[in-house]
Design a protein around this motif. Structure first.
Motif, PDB file in Angstrom:
ATOM      1  N   GLY A 298      82.639  44.497  57.057  1.00 29.47           N
ATOM      2  CA  GLY A 298      82.019  43.520  56.216  1.00 29.47           C
ATOM      3  C   GLY A 298      81.419  42.289  56.905  1.00 29.47           C
ATOM      4  N   HIS A 299      80.696  41.463  55.974  1.00 31.19           N
ATOM      5  CA  HIS A 299      80.191  40.258  56.766  1.00 31.19           C
ATOM      6  C   HIS A 299      80.600  39.038  56.010  1.00 31.19           C
ATOM      7  CE1 HIS A 299      76.791  36.782  57.107  1.00 31.19           C
ATOM      8  NE2 HIS A 299      77.342  37.068  58.355  1.00 31.19           N
ATOM      9  N   PHE A 323      82.298  40.997  60.797  1.00 32.56           N
ATOM     10  CA  PHE A 323      81.071  40.206  61.252  1.00 32.56           C
ATOM     11  C   PHE A 323      81.260  38.613  60.622  1.00 32.56           C
ATOM     12  CE2 PHE A 323      79.044  44.004  62.474  1.00 32.56           C
ATOM     13  CZ  PHE A 323      78.320  43.738  63.314  1.00 32.56           C
ATOM     14  N   ASN A 324      81.584  37.644  61.651  1.00 27.61           N
ATOM     15  CA  ASN A 324      81.573  36.153  60.902  1.00 27.61           C
ATOM     16  C   ASN A 324      82.832  36.140  60.017  1.00 27.61           C
ATOM     17  OD1 ASN A 324      78.393  36.912  61.592  1.00 27.61           O
ATOM     18  ND2 ASN A 324      79.058  34.871  62.371  1.00 27.61           N
ATOM     19  N   THR A 325      83.915  36.445  60.489  1.00 28.14           N
ATOM     20  CA  THR A 325      85.192  36.565  59.649  1.00 28.14           C
ATOM     21  C   THR A 325      86.027  35.381  59.705  1.00 28.14           C
ATOM     22  OG1 THR A 325      85.385  38.678  60.709  1.00 28.14           O
ATOM     23  CG2 THR A 325      87.293  38.133  59.373  1.00 28.14           C
ATOM     24  N   ARG A 326      86.336  35.018  58.385  1.00 27.84           N
ATOM     25  CA  ARG A 326      87.473  33.870  58.207  1.00 27.84           C
ATOM     26  C   ARG A 326      88.789  34.899  58.076  1.00 27.84           C
ATOM     27  NH1 ARG A 326      87.505  28.496  57.134  1.00 27.84           N
ATOM     28  NH2 ARG A 326      89.684  27.756  56.212  1.00 27.84           N
ATOM     29  N   PRO A 327      89.509  34.831  59.090  1.00 30.26           N
ATOM     30  CA  PRO A 327      90.725  35.726  58.931  1.00 30.26           C
ATOM     31  C   PRO A 327      91.809  35.249  58.241  1.00 30.26           C
ATOM     32  CG  PRO A 327      90.538  34.558  60.952  1.00 30.26           C
ATOM     33  CD  PRO A 327      89.345  34.191  60.377  1.00 30.26           C
ATOM     34  N   ASP A 352      79.073  29.272  64.035  1.00 21.66           N
ATOM     35  CA  ASP A 352      79.705  29.674  62.566  1.00 21.66           C
ATOM     36  C   ASP A 352      80.434  28.507  62.157  1.00 21.66           C
ATOM     37  OD1 ASP A 352      80.184  31.006  60.571  1.00 21.66           O
ATOM     38  OD2 ASP A 352      81.290  32.668  61.592  1.00 21.66           O
ATOM     39  N   TYR A 353      79.900  28.094  60.903  1.00 23.57           N
ATOM     40  CA  TYR A 353      80.451  27.119  59.880  1.00 23.57           C
ATOM     41  C   TYR A 353      81.690  27.842  59.244  1.00 23.57           C
ATOM     42  CZ  TYR A 353      78.339  29.342  55.931  1.00 23.57           C
ATOM     43  OH  TYR A 353      77.951  30.306  55.056  1.00 23.57           O
ATOM     44  N   TYR A 354      81.591  29.204  59.027  1.00 24.84           N
ATOM     45  CA  TYR A 354      82.838  29.691  58.185  1.00 24.84           C
ATOM     46  C   TYR A 354      84.132  29.680  58.577  1.00 24.84           C
ATOM     47  CZ  TYR A 354      84.533  33.211  54.797  1.00 24.84           C
ATOM     48  OH  TYR A 354      85.042  34.052  54.007  1.00 24.84           O
ATOM     49  N   PHE A 355      84.182  29.953  59.992  1.00 22.84           N
ATOM     50  CA  PHE A 355      85.678  29.855  60.872  1.00 22.84           C
ATOM     51  C   PHE A 355      85.069  29.445  62.352  1.00 22.84           C
ATOM     52  CE2 PHE A 355      89.427  31.432  62.889  1.00 22.84           C
ATOM     53  CZ  PHE A 355      90.436  30.827  62.091  1.00 22.84           C
ATOM     54  N   TRP A 385      74.868  33.932  60.049  1.00 24.09           N
ATOM     55  CA  TRP A 385      74.306  35.114  59.605  1.00 24.09           C
ATOM     56  C   TRP A 385      73.768  35.943  60.835  1.00 24.09           C
ATOM     57  CZ3 TRP A 385      73.345  30.226  58.343  1.00 24.09           C
ATOM     58  CH2 TRP A 385      72.479  29.320  58.994  1.00 24.09           C
ATOM     59  N   PHE A 386      74.529  36.177  61.620  1.00 22.18           N
ATOM     60  CA  PHE A 386      74.275  36.838  62.874  1.00 22.18           C
ATOM     61  C   PHE A 386      73.629  38.201  62.604  1.00 22.18           C
ATOM     62  CE2 PHE A 386      76.207  39.551  66.514  1.00 22.18           C
ATOM     63  CZ  PHE A 386      75.178  39.170  67.290  1.00 22.18           C
ATOM     64  N   PRO A 387      74.193  39.234  61.560  1.00 21.94           N
ATOM     65  CA  PRO A 387      73.695  40.373  61.260  1.00 21.94           C
ATOM     66  C   PRO A 387      72.040  40.383  60.781  1.00 21.94           C
ATOM     67  CG  PRO A 387      75.821  40.346  60.144  1.00 21.94           C
ATOM     68  CD  PRO A 387      75.473  38.825  60.647  1.00 21.94           C
ATOM     69  N   GLN A 388      71.757  39.176  60.612  1.00 23.57           N
ATOM     70  CA  GLN A 388      70.085  39.205  60.352  1.00 23.57           C
ATOM     71  C   GLN A 388      69.423  39.270  61.576  1.00 23.57           C
ATOM     72  OE1 GLN A 388      68.950  35.650  58.168  1.00 23.57           O
ATOM     73  NE2 GLN A 388      66.854  36.015  58.989  1.00 23.57           N
ATOM     74  N   PHE A 389      69.962  39.178  63.044  1.00 22.66           N
ATOM     75  CA  PHE A 389      69.173  39.205  64.072  1.00 22.66           C
ATOM     76  C   PHE A 389      69.379  40.548  64.736  1.00 22.66           C
ATOM     77  CE2 PHE A 389      70.488  34.670  63.178  1.00 22.66           C
ATOM     78  CZ  PHE A 389      69.312  33.736  63.678  1.00 22.66           C
ATOM     79  N   ASP A 390      68.058  40.649  65.290  1.00 19.70           N
ATOM     80  CA  ASP A 390      67.828  41.886  66.168  1.00 19.70           C
ATOM     81  C   ASP A 390      68.976  42.004  67.181  1.00 19.70           C
ATOM     82  OD1 ASP A 390      65.820  42.775  64.503  1.00 19.70           O
ATOM     83  OD2 ASP A 390      64.495  42.328  65.915  1.00 19.70           O
ATOM     84  N   GLU A 391      69.405  40.945  67.660  1.00 19.32           N
ATOM     85  CA  GLU A 391      70.313  40.985  68.825  1.00 19.32           C
ATOM     86  C   GLU A 391      71.863  41.397  68.412  1.00 19.32           C
ATOM     87  OE1 GLU A 391      67.362  37.723  69.870  1.00 19.32           O
ATOM     88  OE2 GLU A 391      68.464  38.556  68.064  1.00 19.32           O
ATOM     89  N   SER A 392      72.078  41.349  67.145  1.00 14.65           N
ATOM     90  CA  SER A 392      73.277  41.857  66.628  1.00 14.65           C
ATOM     91  C   SER A 392      73.352  43.457  66.782  1.00 14.65           C
ATOM     92  CB  SER A 392      73.410  41.512  65.382  1.00 14.65           C
ATOM     93  OG  SER A 392      72.678  42.094  64.385  1.00 14.65           O
ATOM     94  N   GLU A 393      72.422  43.945  67.029  1.00 15.26           N
ATOM     95  CA  GLU A 393      72.420  45.671  67.340  1.00 15.26           C
ATOM     96  C   GLU A 393      73.271  46.017  68.453  1.00 15.26           C
ATOM     97  OE1 GLU A 393      69.598  49.511  67.746  1.00 15.26           O
ATOM     98  OE2 GLU A 393      68.632  47.511  67.927  1.00 15.26           O
ATOM     99  N   ALA A 394      73.539  45.241  69.388  1.00 10.80           N
ATOM    100  CA  ALA A 394      74.401  45.503  70.424  1.00 10.80           C
ATOM    101  C   ALA A 394      75.918  45.829  69.974  1.00 10.80           C
ATOM    102  CB  ALA A 394      74.442  44.331  71.448  1.00 10.80           C
ATOM    103  N   VAL A 395      76.160  45.285  68.949  1.00 13.74           N
ATOM    104  CA  VAL A 395      77.571  45.550  68.496  1.00 13.74           C
ATOM    105  C   VAL A 395      78.051  46.806  67.826  1.00 13.74           C
ATOM    106  CG1 VAL A 395      79.453  44.595  66.715  1.00 13.74           C
ATOM    107  CG2 VAL A 395      77.665  43.011  67.703  1.00 13.74           C
ATOM    108  N   TYR A 396      76.836  47.097  67.137  1.00 15.50           N
ATOM    109  CA  TYR A 396      76.930  48.512  66.106  1.00 15.50           C
ATOM    110  C   TYR A 396      77.417  49.829  66.923  1.00 15.50           C
ATOM    111  CZ  TYR A 396      75.357  45.773  62.586  1.00 15.50           C
ATOM    112  OH  TYR A 396      75.027  44.657  61.667  1.00 15.50           O
ATOM    113  N   PRO A 397      76.821  50.035  68.368  1.00 15.86           N
ATOM    114  CA  PRO A 397      77.389  51.187  69.156  1.00 15.86           C
ATOM    115  C   PRO A 397      78.771  50.857  69.466  1.00 15.86           C
ATOM    116  CG  PRO A 397      75.304  50.313  70.089  1.00 15.86           C
ATOM    117  CD  PRO A 397      75.674  49.342  68.999  1.00 15.86           C
TER     118      PRO A 397
END
Length: 561
Positions: A298-299, A323-327, A352-355, A385-397
């Motif tokens: 989740g995000h 992604f961008n978790t408040r744990p 990230d302002y969330y955590f 909102w990191f998943p919005q960026f193309d650079e986030s693709e590196a995480v998914y593999p």
């Protein structure tokens, strides 16, 4: 060869141009949207409409539903009635399974948004067409759901099987799933009474009902600003979720996208926390799910939800991502030792302002000291909102590689579980059924917490600034109970703290069913019991979750005191 090279080069150039056009179109329409939001009068509306029309003229191949809808509304506000109807006509022309454009005309805000069109003779005709498209859509949706949920579970004929051992083996070996005619399905889900939401299922392109598949639930963020919806469309597979779609396809993973709201969600309150396990139960009846490879990601609020299932209700799941978790658990205590026998894969950013990054750093240190299966992948230079960026693709593999390698192991010999609500007292083969919080906590029953000293926040100028603070990462509003368990050679040794009663679930994967089971609680022999293939229990337990692998043969209730 030269001709092939030229054709290939032309194709690559064309693809590059299409991508450039799409990006330029998006920039113009995004600007138009922000101008519209900021508009205080018709001057602002005019500027916004001009930007949309500039995008339509420059990039006609990219014209989309959202921009046409906004342009129709803006034209209506500016009393350019013919132009507004023109955009609405174009909007209906785009209607298909993916683009349910009739919603722009039949929605509850339509009369307010198109108030200047209501007296025009074209309006009722347009509404009639939209209502017809809506009826067709929901009929098709119901038929697709019926086809998706058609199954062969009735072939098990559980009620006719009198022998418990035969019943147990029949459930574990069941593999009679039906093929599916489509890849994507929107499934209407009952929340309560007449209240419904939905979850969207995307199967691998070559789904084979004879093969079991890993499942990944994606929990969306911003639950406070969302509302339940009885359907979703293929738009959910694009945008911020585009990389889930890409890598799920490459790795043959079933994706599931539930829809939550302010009241019914995976974070707070508890009203909607049941939804993901309940949706999983429905899914397992419809398609061939590998019970030991069900995951949650989740995000933002959705990542907090993923973390909450790890802390509160991990049993159906193999691993958790965010992604961008408040744990933190928002409805009770955050008992981070509950990560034992599971995992969490965190993706954090330094803006990230969330955590705050310092909070993630502190948690990472604690998790390492506990030898927990916890990862924190930090990406610098990116906001919440990191998943919005193309650079986030590196995480998914990395995520899908982890999914491929990881499996749930419900019969592990050791268990640790802490809870302050017995509704969330189950962890694999142990279940806390009663707390006794008047007891003194055991010496080994410790509360783990840490302080946060800096938070990030946006000021009035929309600048991210750091603020000094002092707050605890976790809250503990209620006293909790803990159970630690271990088994070997038909002997269970349980330690408890503030627990009044518990259940042990028995499986032939754990014990020799032909020999008695010995149960010691806090050093005292509490039970010597000959396990059974308990027919009624097997049926009842299976009907609760449709889990073929964590299938228990018997249960044993233990009163601690």
């Amino acid at each position: 060869m030269r001709k092939i090279f030229i054709v290939l080069l032309f194709s690559l150039c064309t693809l590059s141009l299409k991508q450039t056009y799409a990006q330029s179109y998006r920039k113009l329409t995004d600007s138009a949207l922000h101008v519209m939001w900021a508009a205080k009068d018709t001057t602002g509306y005019r500027k916004s409409l001009n930007l949309y029309e500039e995008a339509f003229k420059a990039y006609p191949q990219n014209v989309d539903e959202s921009a046409l809808y906004k342009s129709a509304v803006l034209s209506g506000e500016l009393k350019e009635i013919d132009k507004s109807f023109g955009y609405l006509e174009r909007l209906l022309a785009l209607n298909n399974e993916k683009n349910n454009t009739w919603r722009s005309i039949t929605g509850k805000f339509a009369k307010e948004e198109y108030k200047n069109l209501l007296t025009d003779q074209r309006w009722p005709l347009l509404v009639k067409r939209a209502e017809t498209l809506k009826t067709i859509f929901f009929n098709d949706l119901a038929q697709a759901q019926a086809e998706f949920q058609e199954n062969n579970w009735k072939n098990l004929k559980l009620a006719e099987i009198k022998d418990g051992k035969t019943l147990y083996k029949r459930i574990r070996s069941f593999n009679q799933f039906k093929p599916k005619s489509k890849q994507n399905y929107s499934i209407k889900f009952k929340v309560k009474d007449s209240l419904y939401t939905s979850y969207y299922v995307s199967l691998p392109p070559k789904y084979n009902p004879e093969k079991s598949y890993a499942v990944l639930f994606f929990l969306h963020g911003a639950v406070q600003g969302n509302s339940l919806s009885e359907f979703q469309n293929a738009d959910i597979l694009q945008g911020w979720n585009r990389f889930y779609t890409k890598y799920a396809t490459l790795n043959d993973v079933i994706m599931v996208y539930p829809k939550a709201s302010r009241q019914y969600n995976w974070m707070m309150p508890n009203d909607g926390f049941f939804m993901i396990p309940a949706m999983l139960k429905e899914l397992k009846q419809s398609v061939n799910v590998d019970d030991d490879k069900v995951f949650i990601t989740g995000h933002s609020n959705g990542a907090t939800g993923s973390f909450s299932y790890l802390m509160k209700q991990r049993s159906p799941f193999a691993g958790f991502y965010g992604f961008n978790t408040r744990p933190v658990v928002r409805t009770g205590g955050t008992f981070i030792l509950n990560i034992k026998n599971r995992s969490f894969f965190n993706v954090s950013t330094d803006q990230d302002y969330y955590f705050p990054p310092e909070g993630n750093d502190s948690l990472n240190v604690i998790m390492k000291s506990l030898k927990a299966d916890y990862q924190d992948h930090r990406y610098n230079g990116f906001p919440h909102w990191f998943p919005q960026f193309d650079e986030s693709e590196a995480v998914y593999p990395l995520i899908f590689k982890d999914i491929k390698a990881r499996s749930r192991m419900p019969f592990r010999k050791q268990i640790y579980w802490e809870c302050d609500d017995i509704n969330y007292g189950k962890a694999d083969w142990l279940h806390v059924t009663a707390l006794d919080t008047n007891q003194k906590a055991a010496n080994w029953h410790k509360t783990i917490n840490f302080n946060i000293h800096r938070l990030l926040a946006y000021n009035k100028a929309n600048e991210l600034v750091a603020k000094d603070t002092l707050l605890s990462a976790f809250n503990f509003p209620r006293k909790s109970g803990v159970v630690k368990g271990y088994y070997s050679s038909n002997t269970f040794r349980i330690e408890t703290s503030r627990v009044g009663a518990l259940k042990i679930f028995i499986s032939p994967e754990m014990v020799d069913m032909d020999k008695p089971v010995w149960v010691y609680v806090n050093g005292k022999l509490k039970a010597k019991y000959k396990p059974l293939y308990n027919r009624d229990f097997i049926i009842r337990n299976f009907n609760e979750n449709y889990d073929r692998k964590a299938s228990w043969a018997d249960e044993l209730l233990i009163n601690v005191n």
